[in-house]
Design an enzyme around this catalytic site. Structure first.
Site, PDB file in Angstrom:
ATOM      1  N   ARG A 147      15.819  -1.308 -35.044  1.00 52.28           N
ATOM      2  CA  ARG A 147      15.122  -1.775 -36.227  1.00 52.28           C
ATOM      3  C   ARG A 147      13.777  -1.087 -36.227  1.00 52.28           C
ATOM      4  O   ARG A 147      13.098  -1.048 -35.193  1.00 52.28           O
ATOM      5  CB  ARG A 147      14.938  -3.285 -36.142  1.00 52.28           C
ATOM      6  CG  ARG A 147      14.310  -3.867 -37.388  1.00 52.28           C
ATOM      7  CD  ARG A 147      13.993  -5.318 -37.205  1.00 52.28           C
ATOM      8  NE  ARG A 147      12.630  -5.487 -36.724  1.00 52.28           N
ATOM      9  CZ  ARG A 147      11.913  -6.595 -36.917  1.00 52.28           C
ATOM     10  NH1 ARG A 147      12.437  -7.615 -37.569  1.00 52.28           N
ATOM     11  NH2 ARG A 147      10.681  -6.689 -36.458  1.00 52.28           N
ATOM     12  N   TYR A 159       3.545  -7.707 -40.434  1.00 46.99           N
ATOM     13  CA  TYR A 159       4.749  -8.218 -39.786  1.00 46.99           C
ATOM     14  C   TYR A 159       5.512  -7.109 -39.046  1.00 46.99           C
ATOM     15  O   TYR A 159       5.721  -6.028 -39.573  1.00 46.99           O
ATOM     16  CB  TYR A 159       5.715  -8.851 -40.816  1.00 46.99           C
ATOM     17  CG  TYR A 159       7.051  -9.057 -40.166  1.00 46.99           C
ATOM     18  CD1 TYR A 159       7.225 -10.104 -39.267  1.00 46.99           C
ATOM     19  CD2 TYR A 159       8.086  -8.149 -40.336  1.00 46.99           C
ATOM     20  CE1 TYR A 159       8.401 -10.241 -38.566  1.00 46.99           C
ATOM     21  CE2 TYR A 159       9.274  -8.282 -39.641  1.00 46.99           C
ATOM     22  CZ  TYR A 159       9.416  -9.332 -38.752  1.00 46.99           C
ATOM     23  OH  TYR A 159      10.572  -9.447 -38.038  1.00 46.99           O
ATOM     24  N   ASP A 221      13.489  -4.517 -41.774  1.00 46.96           N
ATOM     25  CA  ASP A 221      13.296  -5.894 -42.232  1.00 46.96           C
ATOM     26  C   ASP A 221      12.198  -5.935 -43.298  1.00 46.96           C
ATOM     27  O   ASP A 221      11.042  -5.610 -43.019  1.00 46.96           O
ATOM     28  CB  ASP A 221      12.883  -6.758 -41.017  1.00 46.96           C
ATOM     29  CG  ASP A 221      12.943  -8.257 -41.301  1.00 46.96           C
ATOM     30  OD1 ASP A 221      13.005  -8.634 -42.481  1.00 46.96           O
ATOM     31  OD2 ASP A 221      12.933  -9.036 -40.318  1.00 46.96           O
ATOM     32  N   HIS A 223      11.265  -8.690 -44.717  1.00 49.64           N
ATOM     33  CA  HIS A 223      10.607  -9.971 -44.475  1.00 49.64           C
ATOM     34  C   HIS A 223      10.193 -10.695 -45.754  1.00 49.64           C
ATOM     35  O   HIS A 223       9.056 -11.157 -45.887  1.00 49.64           O
ATOM     36  CB  HIS A 223       9.430  -9.813 -43.506  1.00 49.64           C
ATOM     37  CG  HIS A 223       9.468 -10.809 -42.389  1.00 49.64           C
ATOM     38  ND1 HIS A 223       8.529 -11.773 -42.221  1.00 49.64           N
ATOM     39  CD2 HIS A 223      10.362 -11.006 -41.395  1.00 49.64           C
ATOM     40  CE1 HIS A 223       8.828 -12.513 -41.165  1.00 49.64           C
ATOM     41  NE2 HIS A 223       9.947 -12.069 -40.647  1.00 49.64           N
ATOM     42  N   GLU A 247      17.085  -5.837 -44.405  1.00 46.81           N
ATOM     43  CA  GLU A 247      17.097  -7.287 -44.175  1.00 46.81           C
ATOM     44  C   GLU A 247      16.065  -8.008 -45.034  1.00 46.81           C
ATOM     45  O   GLU A 247      14.964  -7.488 -45.241  1.00 46.81           O
ATOM     46  CB  GLU A 247      16.781  -7.509 -42.686  1.00 46.81           C
ATOM     47  CG  GLU A 247      16.648  -8.966 -42.310  1.00 46.81           C
ATOM     48  CD  GLU A 247      16.196  -9.135 -40.856  1.00 46.81           C
ATOM     49  OE1 GLU A 247      16.257  -8.150 -40.089  1.00 46.81           O
ATOM     50  OE2 GLU A 247      15.775 -10.246 -40.513  1.00 46.81           O
ATOM     51  N   GLU A 273      18.124 -15.455 -41.802  1.00 37.72           N
ATOM     52  CA  GLU A 273      17.500 -16.030 -40.599  1.00 37.72           C
ATOM     53  C   GLU A 273      16.767 -17.335 -40.898  1.00 37.72           C
ATOM     54  O   GLU A 273      16.565 -18.133 -39.997  1.00 37.72           O
ATOM     55  CB  GLU A 273      16.562 -15.024 -39.923  1.00 37.72           C
ATOM     56  CG  GLU A 273      15.317 -14.733 -40.724  1.00 37.72           C
ATOM     57  CD  GLU A 273      14.406 -13.716 -40.058  1.00 37.72           C
ATOM     58  OE1 GLU A 273      14.916 -12.720 -39.521  1.00 37.72           O
ATOM     59  OE2 GLU A 273      13.182 -13.921 -40.078  1.00 37.72           O
ATOM     60  N   ARG A 294      22.724 -13.345 -41.166  1.00 35.22           N
ATOM     61  CA  ARG A 294      21.639 -13.242 -40.176  1.00 35.22           C
ATOM     62  C   ARG A 294      21.292 -14.551 -39.479  1.00 35.22           C
ATOM     63  O   ARG A 294      20.305 -14.622 -38.745  1.00 35.22           O
ATOM     64  CB  ARG A 294      20.379 -12.723 -40.893  1.00 35.22           C
ATOM     65  CG  ARG A 294      20.395 -11.260 -41.182  1.00 35.22           C
ATOM     66  CD  ARG A 294      20.164 -10.446 -39.939  1.00 35.22           C
ATOM     67  NE  ARG A 294      18.801 -10.559 -39.464  1.00 35.22           N
ATOM     68  CZ  ARG A 294      18.453 -10.626 -38.179  1.00 35.22           C
ATOM     69  NH1 ARG A 294      19.370 -10.605 -37.244  1.00 35.22           N
ATOM     70  NH2 ARG A 294      17.191 -10.712 -37.840  1.00 35.22           N
ATOM     71  N   GLU A 350      21.022  -8.848 -32.834  1.00 33.25           N
ATOM     72  CA  GLU A 350      19.604  -8.534 -32.604  1.00 33.25           C
ATOM     73  C   GLU A 350      19.243  -8.891 -31.162  1.00 33.25           C
ATOM     74  O   GLU A 350      19.642  -9.944 -30.651  1.00 33.25           O
ATOM     75  CB  GLU A 350      18.739  -9.364 -33.565  1.00 33.25           C
ATOM     76  CG  GLU A 350      17.249  -9.114 -33.402  1.00 33.25           C
ATOM     77  CD  GLU A 350      16.405  -9.915 -34.394  1.00 33.25           C
ATOM     78  OE1 GLU A 350      16.933 -10.883 -34.973  1.00 33.25           O
ATOM     79  OE2 GLU A 350      15.230  -9.566 -34.592  1.00 33.25           O
ATOM     80  N   TRP A 413       5.304 -14.430 -46.017  1.00 30.18           N
ATOM     81  CA  TRP A 413       5.005 -13.691 -44.785  1.00 30.18           C
ATOM     82  C   TRP A 413       6.250 -13.018 -44.233  1.00 30.18           C
ATOM     83  O   TRP A 413       7.330 -13.281 -44.357  1.00 30.18           O
ATOM     84  CB  TRP A 413       4.440 -14.616 -43.698  1.00 30.18           C
ATOM     85  CG  TRP A 413       4.274 -13.843 -42.419  1.00 30.18           C
ATOM     86  CD1 TRP A 413       3.375 -12.850 -42.166  1.00 30.18           C
ATOM     87  CD2 TRP A 413       5.072 -13.956 -41.236  1.00 30.18           C
ATOM     88  NE1 TRP A 413       3.571 -12.349 -40.907  1.00 30.18           N
ATOM     89  CE2 TRP A 413       4.614 -12.999 -40.311  1.00 30.18           C
ATOM     90  CE3 TRP A 413       6.166 -14.763 -40.879  1.00 30.18           C
ATOM     91  CZ2 TRP A 413       5.182 -12.825 -39.053  1.00 30.18           C
ATOM     92  CZ3 TRP A 413       6.727 -14.606 -39.630  1.00 30.18           C
ATOM     93  CH2 TRP A 413       6.239 -13.640 -38.718  1.00 30.18           C
TER      94      TRP A 413
HETATM   95  C1  GCO Z   1      13.659 -11.015 -37.098  1.00 31.53           C
HETATM   96  C2  GCO Z   1      12.703 -11.994 -37.664  1.00 31.53           C
HETATM   97  C3  GCO Z   1      11.708 -12.554 -36.724  1.00 31.53           C
HETATM   98  C4  GCO Z   1      10.971 -13.717 -37.395  1.00 31.53           C
HETATM   99  C5  GCO Z   1      10.675 -14.771 -36.396  1.00 31.53           C
HETATM  100  C6  GCO Z   1       9.931 -15.945 -36.969  1.00 31.53           C
HETATM  101  O1  GCO Z   1      14.248 -10.306 -37.891  1.00 31.53           O
HETATM  102  O2  GCO Z   1      13.840 -11.031 -35.892  1.00 31.53           O
HETATM  103  O3  GCO Z   1      12.221 -11.595 -38.894  1.00 31.53           O
HETATM  104  O4  GCO Z   1      10.832 -11.582 -36.233  1.00 31.53           O
HETATM  105  O5  GCO Z   1       9.818 -13.288 -38.024  1.00 31.53           O
HETATM  106  O6  GCO Z   1      11.878 -15.189 -35.852  1.00 31.53           O
HETATM  107  O7  GCO Z   1       9.854 -16.944 -36.014  1.00 31.53           O
HETATM  108 MG    MG Z   2      13.989 -10.822 -39.866  1.00 32.27          MG
END
Ligand code: GCO
Ligand code: MG
Length: 413
Positions: A147, A159, A221, A223, A247, A273, A294, A350, A413
């Protein structure tokens, strides 16, 4: 045989974890992960104040019945706190069942469908030179999938970008304690500009393809930061770089948003996630709007619920890509690995290795070799919490960052 004792362990060996311990009347111990990053104590209280007494005396073998009892019995459905609590109970009961059978959990899930589990690592760097070094480290360590996250000119810390020296051991932790290492009283704040990101990122993927060739699986990602039309444009722009997945391109709760993205691009999409139930995926799966699920076992009601979700996804040709950052404890990670090995529609896992401190407290039997994991063949999940070691690391409040646009508006975020 029945459940005799329940204990909720909250510890912080490098980062915070909530771990459930269930003990049967004949002394078998099962472990479950209930860690919800930045909201740990809410799940701990849900478990100790509301679930523990209802579980004492129940037959530990009735896993499906216990799951339904906790899910339907609460009346209030879903939500990350409830589903992480149910997940921990479910994992612990599967751990116990497999220990009683004397087999690794994956054997009770149908046995191994593959010999090893392909993982992706987290490569990042504030600029391309640092990112390239990080990717090189992963490739040298045998990873076939990475990633990639990088800084955006004009923005500060964002992030997914580690500030430590890049390498195969990734020390990026999104949850922050106070600057002196003590309890945080509020989240740190980061600044974001989607336009700057959208213009910067495609060039980064171009360089990666140029430097690392066509075979490396590249993941990224977003995010949750793009609007549906921004995400559609981005997914289309990056098509030439053949991403393994993009993602969380849009805020995850808006399932219909992915119709727009999907109709404009063939870039594979991964999401989930922050989901905690199969119902969060209903539109996404039945309309084939995603390619990878995810979710984490820890946040989605445990092994019982994840198995159903992944079987449902499999019918639509959608594969797994389970969440595995360091905020999933080694117990939750092991649960994911047993499922990864057993299900047919596995995609990728992951993997963000835990710190040495975490691994001194959680004794694991999963193994990593050249880009692939295996859960090991220890009966049960194969992870034990050393409670004495854990006692030395007391819970310290830490929060995920808050994100603002450059004009001060709160953003995802
Ligand atoms: C990922 C996620 C994590 C989250 C985290 C928040 O793809 O692994 O985006 O980095 O930000 O799990 O607690
Ligand atoms: Mg993520």
């Amino acid at each position: 045989m029945s459940i005799d004792k329940i204990d909720v362990n909250v510890c912080s060996p490098g980062r915070n974890f909530v771990t459930l311990k269930i003990v049967t009347d004949d002394g078998i111990v099962g472990w479950g992960d209930a860690t919800l990053n930045g909201r740990e104590l809410a799940v701990a209280a849900y478990l100790s104040e509301h679930l523990a007494s209802t579980l004492i005396g129940r037959d530990e073998d009735r896993i499906e019945d216990t799951w339904q009892y906790l899910y339907r019995g609460a009346y209030w459905r879903r939500g990350p706190v409830t589903m992480a609590a149910i997940a921990a109970v479910d994992m612990a009961l599967w751990d116990i069942k497999a220990k009683k059978a004397g087999v690794p959990l994956y054997q009770l899930l149908g046995g191994a469908s593959r010999d090893r589990i392909r993982v992706y690592g987290h490569a990042s760097g504030p600029d391309y030179a640092a990112l390239k070094d990080a990717i090189t480290g992963y490739v040298e360590a045998g990873y076939t999938a990475v990633r990639v996250q990088t800084g955006v000119p004009g923005l500060g810390q964002i992030y997914g970008v580690a500030t430590n020296k890049p390498g195969a051991r990734y020390d990026y932790e999104p949850a922050h304690r106070a600057a002196d290492g003590g309890a945080a009283t509020a989240p740190i704040e980061e600044t974001w500009d989607t336009r700057a990101y959208l213009t910067h990122m495609p060039g980064i993927f171009a360089k990666i393809r140029e430097d690392f060739g066509s075979q490396l699986r590249i993941l990224h990602d977003g995010h949750h930061r793009m609007t549906p039309i921004e995400a559609a444009r981005f997914a289309k722009d990056v098509e030439p770089y053949d991403l393994f997945w993009l993602e969380d391109c849009t805020p995850a709760e808006d399932q219909a948003a992915l119709r727009l993205v999907r109709s404009h691009s063939t870039t594979p999409l991964a999401i989930g996630e922050v989901f905690n139930s199969v119902y969060d995926y209903q539109t996404l799966i039945t309309e084939r709007l995603i390619d990878y699920v995810r979710s984490a076992v820890t946040h989605t009601g445990g092994v019982t619920a994840m198995r159903k979700l992944l079987d449902f996804a499999g019918i639509y040709g959608i594969r797994s890509g389970m969440h595995g950052p360091t905020d999933i404890s080694p117990v939750g990670m092991a649960a994911a690995l047993h499922l990864d090995l057993a299900i047919h529609n596995f995609g990728i896992q992951e993997y963000m290795p835990h710190s040495d401190t975490t691994l001194e407290v959680f004794r694991t039997s999963f193994t990593f070799e050249r880009g692939f994991l295996h859960p090991g063949d220890t009966p049960g999940l194969g992870v034990e919490l050393d409670e004495d070691a854990a006692a030395a690391f007391t819970y310290t409040t830490a929060y995920l960052p808050v994100n603002r646009l450059q004009d001060g508006t709160v953003h995802d975020w």
